[in-house]
Motif scaffolding. Sequence first.
Motif, PDB file in Angstrom:
ATOM      1  N   ARG A 244     106.256 150.824  55.577  1.00  0.00           N
ATOM      2  CA  ARG A 244     105.804 152.004  55.209  1.00  0.00           C
ATOM      3  C   ARG A 244     104.743 152.448  55.685  1.00  0.00           C
ATOM      4  N   GLN A 245     104.173 151.646  55.958  1.00  0.00           N
ATOM      5  CA  GLN A 245     103.001 151.944  56.910  1.00  0.00           C
ATOM      6  C   GLN A 245     102.586 152.667  58.550  1.00  0.00           C
ATOM      7  N   VAL A 246     104.054 152.473  58.633  1.00  0.00           N
ATOM      8  CA  VAL A 246     104.814 152.834  60.045  1.00  0.00           C
ATOM      9  C   VAL A 246     105.372 154.456  59.819  1.00  0.00           C
ATOM     10  N   PHE A 247     106.209 153.556  59.096  1.00  0.00           N
ATOM     11  CA  PHE A 247     106.760 155.579  58.583  1.00  0.00           C
ATOM     12  C   PHE A 247     105.826 156.252  57.728  1.00  0.00           C
ATOM     13  N   SER A 248     104.907 155.593  57.608  1.00  0.00           N
ATOM     14  CA  SER A 248     104.446 157.158  56.734  1.00  0.00           C
ATOM     15  C   SER A 248     103.264 157.465  58.434  1.00  0.00           C
ATOM     16  N   SER A 249     102.586 157.265  59.522  1.00  0.00           N
ATOM     17  CA  SER A 249     101.730 157.519  60.717  1.00  0.00           C
ATOM     18  C   SER A 249     103.317 158.609  61.419  1.00  0.00           C
ATOM     19  N   ARG A 250     104.413 157.457  61.133  1.00  0.00           N
ATOM     20  CA  ARG A 250     104.827 157.519  62.416  1.00  0.00           C
ATOM     21  C   ARG A 250     106.688 158.232  61.895  1.00  0.00           C
ATOM     22  N   PRO A 251     106.819 159.002  60.785  1.00  0.00           N
ATOM     23  CA  PRO A 251     108.285 159.259  60.279  1.00  0.00           C
ATOM     24  C   PRO A 251     109.468 159.589  61.807  1.00  0.00           C
ATOM     25  N   GLU A 252     108.979 159.683  62.347  1.00  0.00           N
ATOM     26  CA  GLU A 252     110.322 159.671  63.717  1.00  0.00           C
ATOM     27  C   GLU A 252     110.328 157.969  64.069  1.00  0.00           C
ATOM     28  N   GLU A 253     109.833 157.410  63.776  1.00  0.00           N
ATOM     29  CA  GLU A 253     110.125 155.940  64.527  1.00  0.00           C
ATOM     30  C   GLU A 253     111.599 155.607  63.643  1.00  0.00           C
ATOM     31  N   ASN A 254     111.927 155.591  65.689  1.00  0.00           N
ATOM     32  CA  ASN A 254     113.424 154.468  64.989  1.00  0.00           C
ATOM     33  C   ASN A 254     114.258 153.878  65.360  1.00  0.00           C
ATOM     34  N   ASP A 255     113.356 152.648  65.814  1.00  0.00           N
ATOM     35  CA  ASP A 255     112.578 151.693  66.509  1.00  0.00           C
ATOM     36  C   ASP A 255     112.416 150.428  65.459  1.00  0.00           C
ATOM     37  N   PRO A 256     113.856 149.682  65.367  1.00  0.00           N
ATOM     38  CA  PRO A 256     113.380 148.065  64.607  1.00  0.00           C
ATOM     39  C   PRO A 256     112.350 147.840  65.613  1.00  0.00           C
ATOM     40  N   ARG A 257     112.266 147.615  66.782  1.00  0.00           N
ATOM     41  CA  ARG A 257     111.623 145.963  66.795  1.00  0.00           C
ATOM     42  C   ARG A 257     109.975 146.854  66.781  1.00  0.00           C
ATOM     43  N   ARG A 258     110.108 148.035  66.547  1.00  0.00           N
ATOM     44  CA  ARG A 258     108.171 148.844  66.327  1.00  0.00           C
ATOM     45  C   ARG A 258     108.130 148.400  65.147  1.00  0.00           C
ATOM     46  N   TYR A 259     108.764 148.314  64.287  1.00  0.00           N
ATOM     47  CA  TYR A 259     108.825 148.574  62.721  1.00  0.00           C
ATOM     48  C   TYR A 259     108.879 147.548  62.347  1.00  0.00           C
ATOM     49  N   MET A 260     109.231 146.583  62.681  1.00  0.00           N
ATOM     50  CA  MET A 260     109.562 144.979  62.023  1.00  0.00           C
ATOM     51  C   MET A 260     108.758 144.603  63.036  1.00  0.00           C
ATOM     52  N   ASN A 261     108.250 144.380  63.605  1.00  0.00           N
ATOM     53  CA  ASN A 261     107.061 143.727  64.616  1.00  0.00           C
ATOM     54  C   ASN A 261     105.404 144.128  63.809  1.00  0.00           C
ATOM     55  N   ALA A 262     105.055 145.388  62.909  1.00  0.00           N
ATOM     56  CA  ALA A 262     104.495 145.067  62.480  1.00  0.00           C
ATOM     57  C   ALA A 262     104.689 144.929  61.374  1.00  0.00           C
ATOM     58  N   ALA A 263     105.522 144.668  60.368  1.00  0.00           N
ATOM     59  CA  ALA A 263     105.665 143.465  59.220  1.00  0.00           C
ATOM     60  C   ALA A 263     105.752 142.088  59.386  1.00  0.00           C
ATOM     61  N   LYS A 264     106.322 141.375  60.850  1.00  0.00           N
ATOM     62  CA  LYS A 264     105.831 140.383  60.870  1.00  0.00           C
ATOM     63  C   LYS A 264     104.903 139.828  61.607  1.00  0.00           C
ATOM     64  N   GLU A 265     103.882 140.963  62.241  1.00  0.00           N
ATOM     65  CA  GLU A 265     102.555 139.970  61.958  1.00  0.00           C
ATOM     66  C   GLU A 265     101.599 140.568  61.106  1.00  0.00           C
ATOM     67  N   ALA A 266     102.165 141.295  60.044  1.00  0.00           N
ATOM     68  CA  ALA A 266     101.319 141.547  58.660  1.00  0.00           C
ATOM     69  C   ALA A 266     102.061 140.392  58.472  1.00  0.00           C
ATOM     70  N   VAL A 267     103.123 139.399  57.981  1.00  0.00           N
ATOM     71  CA  VAL A 267     103.557 138.226  57.051  1.00  0.00           C
ATOM     72  C   VAL A 267     102.487 137.102  58.228  1.00  0.00           C
ATOM     73  N   LYS A 268     102.472 137.132  58.931  1.00  0.00           N
ATOM     74  CA  LYS A 268     101.490 135.656  60.280  1.00  0.00           C
ATOM     75  C   LYS A 268     100.433 135.747  59.596  1.00  0.00           C
ATOM     76  N   ARG A 269      99.940 137.079  59.641  1.00  0.00           N
ATOM     77  CA  ARG A 269      98.145 137.142  58.822  1.00  0.00           C
ATOM     78  C   ARG A 269      98.205 136.239  57.374  1.00  0.00           C
TER      79      ARG A 269
END
Length: 287
Positions: A244-269
């Motif tokens: 949600r934070q990725v799309f809130s700051s970058r609504p135009e984002e369409n690369d799953p590798r970018r928003y999924m990577n952010a999600a992975k990092e959150a889970v890892k932390r």
Amino acid sequence: MPLISSTEMLQIAKTNHYAVCAFNIHSFEMLQAVAEAAAETSSPIIIQTSINTVKYLGLNYLVAAAAAASENTGIPITLHLDHCTDFDMIVRCIRAGYTSVMIDASMHPFEENVRQTRKIVEIASAGGVNVEAELGNVGNASEDSLPGVEGLELADPEACKLFVESTRVATLAPAIGTVHGITRQHPEIDFARIGQIAENVDAPLVLHGGSSIHAAHLRKAVELGIAKVNVATELRVAFSEAIRQVFSSRPEENDPRRYMNAAKEAVKRLAIEKMEICGCIGKAGDI
């Protein structure tokens, strides 16, 4: 390293007074995240899936992904089927390569719970697969409501002793006041009950509903005898919020590798934070 049964893993954790984190994953990105967290901290882990996750991701895909995580990291990893009431599904998962399963017959009278659990133990023991069972009622909670300790069906220490002796189940999840899900107030854990049950049974104890527990309370539960801590909802929330934070700051984002990577990092932390609380960081070499 191949996937391993959690039986020895949890016995070692119990003996050395720490707990292994068991993470419920809902996507392959979440599986990768918790495996990476384990590798970075040299921590043994249990990757868990619900029946719905098995249906969503596919049984063979899940086993292959978990096996790849274990081989790639060299970390002791168990693949566990969580809260299953379906006998056929348990057998399918064992045959596919799951190394631990939970038969949840806690909603039935004690004798029926024993009968169903014993049946699964007989099947699983032939292949060295760990079996977990629940006694009492852990229950579920919403953000707006949380039953108190007196409102739950807590596990009786003497019944736990009889249950383990009657079923020979390897791990036991007794109801001790926790609930599944995230709530606005911390659960009222019956710490004295944890200690009494731990004294009564040799089987490592499992804490269900690890998402709403204060860190100090979780550490205390581990000190008293909890050897496995389940975390599900909190991981899912962290994963979703990061997207949600990725799309809130970058609504135009369409690369799953970018928003999924952010999600992975959150889970890892979050996974590493839970590992630190449970005291299992650096314990991979114990197994």
